[in-house]
Design a protein around this motif. Structure first.
Motif, PDB file in Angstrom:
ATOM      1  N   ARG A  17       0.794  -1.182  -0.038  1.00 22.25           N
ATOM      2  CA  ARG A  17       0.114  -0.175  -0.030  1.00 22.25           C
ATOM      3  C   ARG A  17       0.905   1.398   0.117  1.00 22.25           C
ATOM      4  O   ARG A  17       0.484   2.178  -0.843  1.00 22.25           O
ATOM      5  CB  ARG A  17      -0.922   0.053   1.193  1.00 22.25           C
ATOM      6  N   PHE A  21       1.046   4.070  -2.842  1.00 21.80           N
ATOM      7  CA  PHE A  21       0.855   5.452  -2.641  1.00 21.80           C
ATOM      8  C   PHE A  21       1.842   6.431  -3.116  1.00 21.80           C
ATOM      9  O   PHE A  21       1.507   7.457  -3.676  1.00 21.80           O
ATOM     10  CB  PHE A  21       0.714   5.670  -1.203  1.00 21.80           C
ATOM     11  N   VAL A  24       1.801   6.103  -7.121  1.00 14.04           N
ATOM     12  CA  VAL A  24       0.606   6.836  -7.859  1.00 14.04           C
ATOM     13  C   VAL A  24       0.319   8.267  -7.418  1.00 14.04           C
ATOM     14  O   VAL A  24      -0.082   9.053  -8.210  1.00 14.04           O
ATOM     15  CB  VAL A  24      -0.759   5.894  -7.685  1.00 14.04           C
ATOM     16  N   PHE A  25       0.519   8.545  -6.100  1.00 11.20           N
ATOM     17  CA  PHE A  25       0.153   9.915  -5.766  1.00 11.20           C
ATOM     18  C   PHE A  25       1.218  10.765  -5.160  1.00 11.20           C
ATOM     19  O   PHE A  25       1.274  11.952  -5.849  1.00 11.20           O
ATOM     20  CB  PHE A  25      -0.740   9.582  -4.324  1.00 11.20           C
ATOM     21  N   LEU A  26       2.112  10.118  -4.643  1.00  7.00           N
ATOM     22  CA  LEU A  26       3.281  11.226  -4.010  1.00  7.00           C
ATOM     23  C   LEU A  26       4.152  11.796  -5.100  1.00  7.00           C
ATOM     24  O   LEU A  26       4.616  13.086  -5.171  1.00  7.00           O
ATOM     25  CB  LEU A  26       3.799  10.747  -2.693  1.00  7.00           C
ATOM     26  N   PRO A  28       4.069  11.590  -8.474  1.00  6.28           N
ATOM     27  CA  PRO A  28       3.498  13.012  -9.440  1.00  6.28           C
ATOM     28  C   PRO A  28       3.285  14.126  -8.837  1.00  6.28           C
ATOM     29  O   PRO A  28       3.508  14.899  -9.544  1.00  6.28           O
ATOM     30  CB  PRO A  28       2.186  11.856  -9.867  1.00  6.28           C
ATOM     31  N   LEU A  29       2.715  13.974  -7.785  1.00  6.27           N
ATOM     32  CA  LEU A  29       2.311  15.402  -7.145  1.00  6.27           C
ATOM     33  C   LEU A  29       3.550  16.184  -6.670  1.00  6.27           C
ATOM     34  O   LEU A  29       3.717  17.416  -7.075  1.00  6.27           O
ATOM     35  CB  LEU A  29       1.613  14.871  -5.807  1.00  6.27           C
TER      36      LEU A  29
END
Length: 56
Positions: A17, A21, A24-26, A28-29
């Motif tokens: 997980r 996270f 996919v999320f951190l 690219p942000l």
């Protein structure tokens, strides 16, 4: 009162997980924020100092 300093072992589902996270999320942000921040700095510096190149 016992003092427990060892962290709880992390299981395979938690690692998966966390990896998803981060992937996919951190990351690219952070990439978007870094490029946007650099563009903002360039824009503000050109607002104050003018466009790059020799003066005409």
């Amino acid at each position: 009162m016992p003092h427990h300093t060892d962290p709880a072992p992390v299981g395979k589902p938690e690692e998966t997980r966390l990896f998803v996270f981060l992937l996919v999320f951190l990351f690219p942000l952070l990439s978007v924020l870094t490029v946007s921040g650099y563009g903002f700095i360039v824009w503000i510096s050109q607002l104050f100092f003018g466009p790059p190149g020799p003066p005409s």
